[in-house]
Design a protein around this motif. Structure first.
Motif, PDB file in Angstrom:
ATOM      1  N   ASP A 113       0.827  -1.205   0.000  1.00 40.43           N
ATOM      2  CA  ASP A 113       0.000   0.000   0.000  1.00 40.43           C
ATOM      3  C   ASP A 113       0.864   1.260   0.000  1.00 40.43           C
ATOM      4  OD1 ASP A 113       0.993  -0.522   2.494  1.00 40.43           O
ATOM      5  OD2 ASP A 113      -0.782   0.180   3.584  1.00 40.43           O
ATOM      6  N   GLN A 136       3.864   1.455  -1.406  1.00 41.77           N
ATOM      7  CA  GLN A 136       4.394   1.557  -2.761  1.00 41.77           C
ATOM      8  C   GLN A 136       3.389   2.225  -3.695  1.00 41.77           C
ATOM      9  OE1 GLN A 136       5.817  -2.120  -4.370  1.00 41.77           O
ATOM     10  NE2 GLN A 136       7.299  -2.489  -2.706  1.00 41.77           N
ATOM     11  N   LYS A 137       2.116   1.795  -3.583  1.00 43.09           N
ATOM     12  CA  LYS A 137       1.079   2.383  -4.432  1.00 43.09           C
ATOM     13  C   LYS A 137       0.932   3.880  -4.154  1.00 43.09           C
ATOM     14  CE  LYS A 137      -3.735   1.878  -5.866  1.00 43.09           C
ATOM     15  NZ  LYS A 137      -3.933   3.331  -5.908  1.00 43.09           N
ATOM     16  N   LYS A 138       0.990   4.242  -2.869  1.00 43.17           N
ATOM     17  CA  LYS A 138       0.861   5.649  -2.496  1.00 43.17           C
ATOM     18  C   LYS A 138       1.992   6.468  -3.113  1.00 43.17           C
ATOM     19  CE  LYS A 138       0.810   8.761   1.492  1.00 43.17           C
ATOM     20  NZ  LYS A 138       0.906   8.875   2.962  1.00 43.17           N
ATOM     21  N   ASP A 173       1.557   6.803  -6.869  1.00 45.59           N
ATOM     22  CA  ASP A 173       0.522   7.802  -7.181  1.00 45.59           C
ATOM     23  C   ASP A 173       1.071   9.217  -7.033  1.00 45.59           C
ATOM     24  OD1 ASP A 173      -1.300   5.831  -7.743  1.00 45.59           O
ATOM     25  OD2 ASP A 173      -2.261   5.883  -5.758  1.00 45.59           O
TER      26      ASP A 173
END
Length: 373
Positions: free
Chosen positions: A175, A177-179, A182
């Motif tokens: 999560d 990494q995704k943040k 983005d």
């Protein structure tokens, strides 16, 4: 030599000849009478005897005296003109040495006064050109400074987040990494927008874009732009409304440039209008013009800043935040596009909202317009 100056010179020559003839006749008559009188009285005077006998030396003396009288009279008559020519010559010498504050008083109404007026106009044009060159140099330096600052900020963030994601440090949770991805993506898009604004402004400002004028339905164009901006309105929890006194209005314009113009104004209203919860776009069609206003009800621009709002790189203080930051070129681009179309743009901001009002000619013809972008 102009006809006017030639005429005046001939008049002065004739006047000098007249004066010379009058003086010569006066001298010849009076000296001859004096010589004859002395002969009757049997005076022994060699000069008077020569005058009486019209000696060659005396005749030459008359001729030389006539030349002197003629020359002196002509010089006196042309003294003002000669002095004026001297002042013009001195001014030209000063200008050639770099003194651009030199001017020549325009006296009279002849070719020399016209020469002085043209010289003054030339110096003024050179001063304007030099001021323009200095302004261009200042703008270039300002451009480099602002671009370096505006590009470095998102680029530094992108590099930082990519370093975290590259695995050089401890592995990150999914999560997280995704943040970070983005965030890096949003920074990249912002960087793309900065570069797009920069290139767009440069092309517009230096006349690198040729206009493609065609018939454009301004009402339809605004409706499409508002629909395309719906995701941006939704993210800011804003509603929008399009009001028009006509269902359609065809004008002559460059459709792509108009789309960019109103897209910038709409995005600007979204940025600073979040507090007002609403953006209003109005079209007022008249016989020869069309007025389009874009109004938001959020941040009020201080009155002192309104005259600066269309300046290059000018940004109100709030726009330096990460949420609304930009190059400060958006409204400068808007103004350039409006002026390319021979129109005008104004802004007013108070508690009743911030309104940008664009006035465009309905029958714009690029070949008849005189604009400098």
């Amino acid at each position: 030599m102009s006809h006017q100056f030639r005429t005046r010179l001939i008049i002065n020559i004739l006047y000098s000849m007249l004066v010379t003839c009058l003086v010569e006749v006066f001298l010849v008559i009076n000296l001859s009478m004096l010589a004859g009188y002395s002969r009757k009285l049997e005076w022994n005077n060699a000069l008077l005897a020569r005058i009486y006998e019209s000696d060659v030396v005396i005749v030459l003396g008359y001729v030389l005296l006539g030349i002197v009288i003629f020359s002196v009279t002509l010089i006196l008559l042309l003294e003002k003109t000669i002095s004026y020519i001297g002042r013009i010559s001195d001014a030209i010498r000063s200008i050639s040495q770099g003194d651009l504050n030199t001017t020549v008083e325009v006296v009279g109404d002849d070719e020399f006064s016209a020469m002085a007026a043209n010289l003054n106009r030339m110096v003024a044009d050179i001063r304007k050109l030099m001021d323009k060159e200095r302004e261009a140099e200042r703008t270039k330096n300002e451009l480099i400074t602002n671009v370096a600052h505006d590009l470095r900020t998102p680029l530094t963030s992108i590099i930082g987040y990519l370093e975290l994601l590259s695995g050089k440090a401890a592995p990150l949770p999914g999560d997280m990494q995704k943040k970070y991805i983005d965030i890096a993506y949003s920074k990249t898009r912002r960087l793309e927008k900065l570069i797009e604004d920069l290139f767009g402004f440069t092309k517009l400002n230096y006349g690198k874009i040729s206009m493609q004028v065609s018939q454009v339905d301004i009402v339809k164009l605004l409706s499409q732009l508002l629909e395309e901006s719906y995701p941006n309105f939704a993210r800011k929890s804003l509603s929008y409304e399009l009001q028009s006194n006509v269902t359609a209005r065809i004008i002559n314009a460059d459709g792509n440039l108009l789309a960019r113009l109103f897209d910038n104004l709409i995005n600007n209203a979204i940025k600073y209008g979040a507090e007002g919860k609403r953006v209003l776009v109005k079209v007022c069609s008249r016989e020869a013009t069309v007025q389009v206003s874009v109004t938001n009800y959020g941040y009020v621009i201080p009155e002192a800043e309104l005259p600066l709002i269309f300046d290059k790189f000018y940004r109100v203080e709030q726009s330096r935040s990460t949420t609304t930051g930009g190059t400060g070129l958006g409204l400068a681009i808007v103004k350039n596009i409006v002026e390319m179309h021979g129109g005008t743009i104004s802004v007013k901001s108070d508690l009743n909202g911030t309104e940008f009002l664009v006035t465009l000619k309905a029958d714009f013809d690029v070949n008849k317009e005189n604009f400098g972008v």
